[in-house]
Design a protein around this motif. Structure first.
Motif, PDB file in Angstrom:
ATOM      1  N   VAL A   6       0.810  -0.997   0.162  1.00  0.00           N
ATOM      2  CA  VAL A   6      -0.028   0.027  -0.065  1.00  0.00           C
ATOM      3  C   VAL A   6       0.771   1.172   0.051  1.00  0.00           C
ATOM      4  O   VAL A   6       0.647   2.332  -1.001  1.00  0.00           O
ATOM      5  N   CYS A   7       1.821   1.259   0.884  1.00  0.00           N
ATOM      6  CA  CYS A   7       2.511   2.745   1.034  1.00  0.00           C
ATOM      7  C   CYS A   7       3.982   2.491   0.641  1.00  0.00           C
ATOM      8  O   CYS A   7       4.919   3.383   0.862  1.00  0.00           O
ATOM      9  N   ASP A   8       4.418   1.387   0.190  1.00  0.00           N
ATOM     10  CA  ASP A   8       5.884   1.000  -0.252  1.00  0.00           C
ATOM     11  C   ASP A   8       6.878   1.122   0.780  1.00  0.00           C
ATOM     12  O   ASP A   8       7.978   1.406   0.596  1.00  0.00           O
ATOM     13  N   VAL A  19       3.647   1.636   9.055  1.00  0.00           N
ATOM     14  CA  VAL A  19       3.435   3.158   8.879  1.00  0.00           C
ATOM     15  C   VAL A  19       2.008   3.014   8.505  1.00  0.00           C
ATOM     16  O   VAL A  19       1.086   4.028   9.192  1.00  0.00           O
ATOM     17  N   CYS A  20       1.246   2.152   7.725  1.00  0.00           N
ATOM     18  CA  CYS A  20       0.019   2.360   7.360  1.00  0.00           C
ATOM     19  C   CYS A  20      -0.873   1.080   8.154  1.00  0.00           C
ATOM     20  O   CYS A  20      -2.140   1.365   7.906  1.00  0.00           O
ATOM     21  N   GLY A  21      -0.184   0.186   8.610  1.00  0.00           N
ATOM     22  CA  GLY A  21      -1.061  -0.845   9.356  1.00  0.00           C
ATOM     23  C   GLY A  21      -1.477  -2.065   8.578  1.00  0.00           C
ATOM     24  O   GLY A  21      -2.428  -2.655   9.169  1.00  0.00           O
TER      25      GLY A  21
END
Length: 187
Positions: A6-8, A19-21
């Motif tokens: 998702v956020c690399d 970071v994003c879970g």
């Protein structure tokens, strides 16, 4: 290393992104899926080493391999001795009358070594001393050859000069035809 889809975000371990879970799939966390063995494969390797294989020679092949090594008898060459030549005996030595074995008498005059700057024949760098060029590292000539000066018509060849960058001949006040450097007469 695990990369979050998702956020690399890159992280070394874990089951979810720091970071994003986002929860990682099970195989991304380092767990390998089970592998089913194939029934037609043998699981035990051969541990006996190299075994002899009974193979019959093909009748259509001609066996022309030469025997080598200790199978061949050594051959002796009667007249060959590698350590010395045959004695030659006493031969007369004739002196050549036209051969001068002496040196010319010394007159005491010595040629002076050339002094001054030397120009590298590879990069055209002018250098006052040393055996190797400071610019390109090539060996400098030992003797400086004086340039041959040919008298010409006034204004014909006297107004040309060498470019300070690439040493191409050009007229002062103009740009060099090779590198574009402005040719300025030094006073």
């Amino acid at each position: 290393m695990i990369i979050c889809p998702v956020c690399d975000h890159v992280q070394p371990e874990g089951t979810e992104c720091d970071v994003c879970g986002k929860r990682f799939p099970v195989d991304a966390a380092g767990a390998t899926p089970p592998v089913a063995p194939l029934p037609e494969l043998e699981l035990t390797p051969h541990a006996g080493g190299r075994d002899a294989v009974n193979a019959q020679p093909l009748p259509e092949l001609d066996i022309t391999r030469l025997r080598s090594g200790p199978d061949l008898p050594p051959q002796v060459v009667q007249d060959l001795e590698l350590t010395r030549s045959a004695p030659t005996g006493d031969l007369p030595v004739a002196v050549l009358p036209e051969l001068d074995t002496g040196r010319a008498p010394d007159d005491g005059v010595r040629t002076a070594a050339p002094l001054g700057a030397v120009v590298c024949r590879y990069c055209r760098n002018v250098q006052a001393q040393g055996l190797l060029c400071d610019n390109c590292g090539m060996r400098l000539p030992r003797a400086r050859v004086a340039p041959v000066v040919v008298a010409g018509k006034p204004g014909e060849d006297n107004d040309w000069m060498a470019c300070p960058s690439c040493h191409t001949r050009g007229r002062p006040g103009r740009a060099c035809s090779e590198c574009g450097t402005r040719l300025v007469e030094q006073t």
